[in-house]
Design an enzyme around this catalytic site. Structure first.
Site, short mmCIF file in Angstrom:
data_model
loop_
_atom_site.label_atom_id
_atom_site.label_comp_id
_atom_site.label_asym_id
_atom_site.label_seq_id
_atom_site.Cartn_x
_atom_site.Cartn_y
_atom_site.Cartn_z
N LYS A 1 -43.96 26.95 51.71
CA LYS A 1 -42.99 27.54 52.64
C LYS A 1 -41.81 26.59 52.73
O LYS A 1 -41.91 25.41 52.33
CB LYS A 1 -43.62 27.76 54.01
N ASN B 1 -42.03 22.94 53.86
CA ASN B 1 -42.82 22.03 53.02
C ASN B 1 -42.07 21.68 51.74
O ASN B 1 -42.66 21.21 50.77
CB ASN B 1 -44.17 22.65 52.69
N LYS C 1 -47.85 8.86 57.16
CA LYS C 1 -48.46 10.02 57.82
C LYS C 1 -49.75 9.56 58.50
O LYS C 1 -50.64 9.02 57.84
CB LYS C 1 -48.75 11.10 56.78
N LEU D 1 -40.58 10.71 62.51
CA LEU D 1 -39.75 11.62 61.72
C LEU D 1 -40.12 13.08 61.95
O LEU D 1 -39.29 13.97 61.77
CB LEU D 1 -39.88 11.29 60.22
N GLY D 2 -41.36 13.31 62.32
CA GLY D 2 -41.80 14.69 62.53
C GLY D 2 -43.25 14.75 62.97
O GLY D 2 -43.99 13.76 62.88
N ARG D 3 -43.63 15.93 63.43
CA ARG D 3 -44.99 16.12 63.91
C ARG D 3 -45.46 17.51 63.50
O ARG D 3 -44.76 18.50 63.70
CB ARG D 3 -45.02 15.97 65.43
N GLY D 4 -46.63 17.59 62.89
CA GLY D 4 -47.16 18.87 62.43
C GLY D 4 -48.47 19.22 63.10
O GLY D 4 -48.86 18.60 64.09
N ALA D 5 -49.13 20.22 62.53
CA ALA D 5 -50.38 20.71 63.12
C ALA D 5 -51.50 19.67 63.04
O ALA D 5 -52.35 19.59 63.91
CB ALA D 5 -50.82 21.99 62.41
#
Length: 344
Positions: free
Chosen positions: A138, A141, A47, A24-28
């Protein structure tokens, strides 16, 4: 195997209970996937974090989310810990990011913006009552629970958050520059009021489509933030109500002790919907669409640059790509942290 984190499941594997789905997504710090609970039609998100590389981030987020339960905060169901990874099973939110929702909706007014701000402030008030400071509020988020018209907005990503003890101050430099309060840049001790500053920046963007402290370089942006140097520029702000501007002024107060608290913000007439306009803000939508596109481009660019740095190879076309976009918009998506120091 002994557990590294409190309140997690170590003697059973994530794969014994869930089927891993698409990314679904990729973060830091992590990757997020959709998953299905075996033997049911229930879907969740999971996650994945490398527990050795991001031990502090994982410990912080797990410790905080296990103690929180609120409709405007993403819910943590359970955590599985293996030798290498941590699997955090979270509520699946499908309504998209805050700005994505605005871009796709047919009508967007101050009233809609006030509803979003009310959800955000409600969540922050709950966090602060429970001694939690988010420190990285932000738009990305903030996610809607589903695609329904009256879906709740939920705060996510607590990796940089902090549980306050007897000392209600912090000093770690962390967060995303565009949304950071002046006292963080100045290296001063700070309080939970930094979250209200961040919400002030988000509210400003919600009503105009651009950042309050926009500048040609990061250095200039930092100077503006430290001085609280912003304006309600004409013509973009001419039609915005004075009540909306009043709330932003109270959120973006230079002196932290004079900044409005989340509890007081909930009683502000604009947040309560008593002084909002229902006129479609076409120009704001256009600006938000542009702002969001640039934010995504920079996020993608930074991801490629990170890989390039890791492999000691930087393609020429990527060097050129860094300069794509409006030169007046600073690099606003990079998280800043105090290196390897313990976050306090």
């Amino acid at each position: 195997m002994s557990c590294m984190f409190k309140g997690v499941i170590c003697d059973k594997a994530f794969g014994d209970y869930y089927i891993l789905g698409k990314e679904l997504g990729r973060g830091a710090f992590a990757s997020v996937y959709k998953c299905q609970q075996k033997g049911t039609s229930n879907f969740w998100s999971v996650k994945l974090l490398n527990k050795k590389k991001y031990r502090k981030v994982a410990a912080t987020e797990i410790g905080i989310l296990l103690k929180l339960k609120h409709p405007n905060v993403v819910r943590l169901k359970e955590v599985f810990e293996s030798a290498e990874e941590v699997h955090m099973v979270l509520e699946l939110v499908t309504g998209g990011e805050l700005f994505e929702r605005i871009i796709t909706r047919g009508h967007y007014s101050e009233k809609d913006a006030a509803c979003a701000v009310k959800d955000m402030v409600t969540a922050v008030a709950y966090l602060h009552r429970n001694g939690v400071v988010h420190r990285d509020l932000k738009p990305e988020n903030m996610l809607y629970e589903d695609l329904s018209e009256h879906a709740r907005l939920k705060i996510t990503d607590f990796g940089l958050s902090k549980i306050l003890g007897t000392d209600a101050t912090m000093h770690t430099v962390c967060g995303t520059p565009t949304y950071c309060a002046p006292e963080i840049f100045l290296g001063k001790k700070y309080t939970q009021s930094v979250d209200m500053w961040s919400l002030g920046v988000v509210t400003y963007i919600l009503l105009s489509g651009y950042e309050p402290f926009i500048a040609s370089t990061d250095r200039e942006m930092f100077k503006k933030i430290i001085k609280c140097d912003y304006e309600f520029d004409s013509p973009y702000w001419d039609a915005i109500s004075e009540n909306a501007k009043d709330l932003i002024r109270k959120m973006l107060m230079l002196e932290p002790n004079k900044r409005i608290t989340a509890e007081h913000a909930l009683k502000h007439p604009w947040v309560m919907g008593l002084a909002t306009k229902n006129v479609h803000m076409e120009e704001a939508v256009v600006q938000i669409k542009t702002f969001n596109a640039k934010r995504k481009l920079k996020k993608a660019t930074e991801a490629v640059l990170a890989v390039a740095r890791a492999t000691h190879h930087l393609p020429l076309d990527m060097v050129q790509m860094v300069n794509i976009g409006d030169s007046t918009t600073p690099n606003t998506n990079t998280n800043i942290t105090g290196g390897n120091e313990k976050m306090t």
